[in-house]
Write a protein that holds these residues in place. Structure first.
Motif, short mmCIF file in Angstrom:
data_model
loop_
_atom_site.label_atom_id
_atom_site.label_comp_id
_atom_site.label_asym_id
_atom_site.label_seq_id
_atom_site.Cartn_x
_atom_site.Cartn_y
_atom_site.Cartn_z
N TRP A 87 -4.94 8.80 -7.27
CA TRP A 87 -4.46 10.11 -6.84
C TRP A 87 -5.01 11.17 -7.77
O TRP A 87 -5.06 10.97 -9.00
CB TRP A 87 -2.93 10.15 -6.86
N GLU A 129 -4.73 2.26 -6.33
CA GLU A 129 -4.40 3.54 -5.72
C GLU A 129 -4.81 4.63 -6.70
O GLU A 129 -4.43 4.60 -7.88
CB GLU A 129 -2.90 3.63 -5.43
N THR A 139 0.98 4.20 -2.94
CA THR A 139 0.70 5.60 -2.63
C THR A 139 1.85 6.50 -3.07
O THR A 139 1.66 7.56 -3.68
CB THR A 139 0.44 5.76 -1.14
N ALA A 187 0.83 -1.21 0.00
CA ALA A 187 0.00 0.00 0.00
C ALA A 187 0.86 1.26 0.00
O ALA A 187 0.59 2.22 -0.73
CB ALA A 187 -0.94 -0.01 1.21
#
Length: 676
Positions: free
Chosen positions: A318, A316, A287, A283
């Motif tokens: 963003w 993920e 990120t 994870a």
């Protein structure tokens, strides 16, 4: 900043034009000089070569005349001495050959040599006029002294005429060769002059080319050198140079500008790759990669989908603070159109329906408000288990090839980081499980060994009562059976003892009661204890130790090392074999060697010798008793004493074990802790 070269010309100058003019001038010098040389020297060379060829032909014909004349003279003298008819045939053959040779000489000789040829022909005919009647005389008739003398005189005159002609030809050939040498010298002088002239032309042309070509190129090279030294602001300005060089200078300036930008971006990509690999968490790596790519590429959205953990894929998402659109649909859209390393989609805008991309992915990109987009298939193996998608809003600049390269680098680093994190988790769980299994195994061995000792003690106790006949007399058969039971009970007791020792060593429950131990004395005591067993087995036991050999260790465990090694050596040596035990000091170590002349060990089985319960195949075939625990115990004890054990063996020729232990010195005695 590199200074500029300023030149002004009405027409553009090219490198090809300069080189053409330079080569044209050089070729003109060579052609003109070569033509003049051929015209001047050609007739002289032809005349001289013609004279040499004519002289060579005349000389060959003259030598043939002399040779046939000599053969005829030999045949005449032989006939006069022996009277054999065979000499007449030789004479006639020479007479015929002489006429042909003389005719050839007359034909090939030049006008300047005809007088000497006539002289030779006249003297030859005079000799033949005297020789023919003498050869026609019947056998046995010898010529008078006057006839012989006259014949010899005329033969000498003919030979002298031939020699005079040969000398004349030789002198003329010498003059011709001197003429050729003079011509060669003249040609060499001319060639040298032509070469010097060519060099002058080359120097002149080279000077011009240097001014017009190499000087601007030197400025470009200086710029490249400055850039390679890290002076990223260096540039070059060239005017009046050939158009090709000016184009190169402009290309170098552009490349310098682009290289500066790409280098800065590459450093940022490398820093991002390092940051991705630092955490051991999937994870955290995802990120870091998403945030880093977004900042680095000025993106609006970054979506990274990794390999699944369980039933759900790891994703993920963003987005930039001012981004528009919803990228979450991209995290749920599979990329089925490519494989890792090959599948890269780059576009300045989302394509129209039915073009390039599957409809689901196209719809997800439109929902994210995508303009320029990069989609890269990625994975942790041969399959595309995830993807990286970088999106800019419509109206922003399209992604460059270097942007694509950066995404590729980050995707590769991310794949390795995710694989490393997964393997780390698997390894951690596996190590924990192995520790649990090993602890359970050790506890089981310890428990079983302790539980077996109690009933075994009762068995051996009652067996001793029976053997002592305290319970009544025994016949011979009963005593034999009880002895068999006694031997097997002893083997079982030894096996249980070995299991307990292995269990204690592996669980670190066994402590070392260290003290100063003299290996020589310990070895002597062990050999003395083993001597009866060796004698019973028909094996000669030889022990040799050189003086006090102190080590720091547990005497009981070191004794077990020697006992186990000696037991194996005696057990595997045949009747009449020899077991040699030796100890000596070597530098800072004490070496103990146990060598036998036994059955040896197969080469492919040597690496397994110190594995628990392992027994060599040749020992198993011979049904030699053993548990396979002796050598593992020896290796463990030696390791706990800071030593090493090695083996050298050859099947059928014996085995040598070498134990190396740290030698105790005054320094080690002083550094020993009081609690030891």
């Amino acid at each position: 900043m590199v200074p500029a070269l300023r030149r002004h010309h009405q027409r553009p100058v090219t490198v090809a034009g300069l080189l053409k003019r330079a080569f044209a001038a050089l070729v003109a010098v060579i052609v003109i000089g070569g033509t003049v040389g051929v015209i001047a020297a050609g007739p002289a060379y032809r005349s001289t070569n013609q004279g040499l060829a004519e002289g060579a032909r005349t000389r060959t014909a003259n030598q043939e005349v002399r040779l046939t004349l000599a053969r005829a003279a030999l045949a005449l003298y032989g006939y006069q001495l022996t009277g054999e008819v065979a000499y007449r045939f030789d004479y006639q053959a020479a007479r015929t050959a002489y006429d042909g040779a003389l005719a050839r000489l007359v034909r090939v000789a030049g006008a300047q040599d005809q007088a000497h040829v006539d002289d030779l022909r006249e003297h030859g005919q005079n000799w033949w006029a005297l020789a023919d009647p003498q050869m026609a005389a019947p056998p046995g008739r010898r010529p008078t002294g006057g006839e012989v003398a006259a014949t010899q005189v005329r033969y000498a005159q003919a030979v002298a005429a031939a020699q005079a002609l040969d000398r004349r030809l030789t002198d003329r050939a010498g003059r011709l060769f001197r003429t050729i040498n003079q011509l060669n010298v003249a040609a060499l002088i001319g060639l040298t002059a032509l070469t010097l002239l060519g060099m002058a032309v080359v120097a002149l042309v080279g000077s011009m080319v240097t001014r017009r070509i190499t000087s601007p190129l030197g400025q470009v090279a200086t710029l490249v050198e400055e850039l390679s030294r890290g002076h990223s602001d260096a540039r070059v300005s060239i005017t009046g140079a050939p158009v090709e060089i000016m184009a190169v200078a402009a290309a170098v300036n552009n490349a310098a500008n682009q290289e500066f930008q790409e280098r800065r971006m590459l450093e940022q990509c490398r820093g991002l790759n390092v940051a991705i690999r630092e955490p051991m968490s999937r994870a955290a790596s995802l990120t870091t990669a998403a945030r880093g790519l977004g900042d680095l590429l000025d993106a609006d959205h970054v979506v990274i989908v990794g390999a699944p953990e369980g039933d759900d894929a790891v994703a993920e998402v963003w987005s930039a603070p001012d981004a528009e659109g919803d990228p979450t649909a991209l995290a749920r859209t599979p990329v089925d159109w490519a494989l890792p390393g090959d599948g890269v989609f780059v576009a300045a805008a989302v394509p129209d329906e039915g073009e390039t991309l599957p409809e689901a992915e196209r719809a997800a990109l439109l929902a994210a408000g995508a303009g320029p987009v990069i989609t890269l298939a990625s994975g942790e193996g041969a399959d595309a288990t995830g993807h990286v998608t970088v999106v800019r809003r419509a109206g922003k600049p399209a992604f460059t090839p270097f942007d694509v390269q950066c995404v590729t680098m980050v995707a590769g680093a991310l794949g390795r980081a995710l694989t490393q994190a997964r393997l780390f988790e698997q390894e951690r769980r596996l190590v924990a499980r192995l520790k649990e299994v090993d602890a359970a195994k050790t506890e089981f061995l310890s428990t079983v060994s302790h539980e077996l000792r109690t009933p075994l003690t009762s068995v051996t106790g009652y067996m001793e009562v029976l053997l002592d006949q305290d319970a009544g007399p025994l016949n011979a058969a009963q005593q034999r059976m009880l002895r068999v039971i006694e031997r097997n009970a002893e083997r079982l007791r030894s096996l249980i003892e070995d299991l307990l020792i292995v269990s204690r060593i592996e669980s670190d429950a066994s402590t070392l009661n260290t003290e100063s131990v003299d290996v020589a004395a310990l070895m002597a005591a062990t050999c003395l204890a083993f001597d009866p067993a060796a004698t019973k087995a028909g094996v000669t036991l030889v022990c040799a130790a050189e003086g006090p050999l102190p080590v720091r260790g547990d005497p009981e465990q070191l004794d077990r090392v020697l006992m186990n090694l000696l037991s194996n050596a005696v057990k595997f040596s045949p009747d009449g074999g020899t077991v040699t035990v030796a100890a000596r000091a070597e530098g800072t170590d004490i070496l103990i060697t146990v060598r036998d002349t036994g059955i040896g060990i197969p080469d492919d089985e040597v690496p397994h010798l110190f594995t628990r319960f392992f027994r060599a195949s040749n020992a198993t075939r011979r049904e030699i008793a053993g548990t396979g625990l002796g050598l593992p115990i020896v290796a463990a004890i030696v390791d706990r004493h800071g030593g090493t054990i090695t083996v050298a063996t050859r099947e059928g020729q014996g085995t040598t074990f070498t134990v190396r232990l740290p030698r105790e010195t005054a320094a080690t005695e002083e550094s020993r802790s009081p609690d030891e």
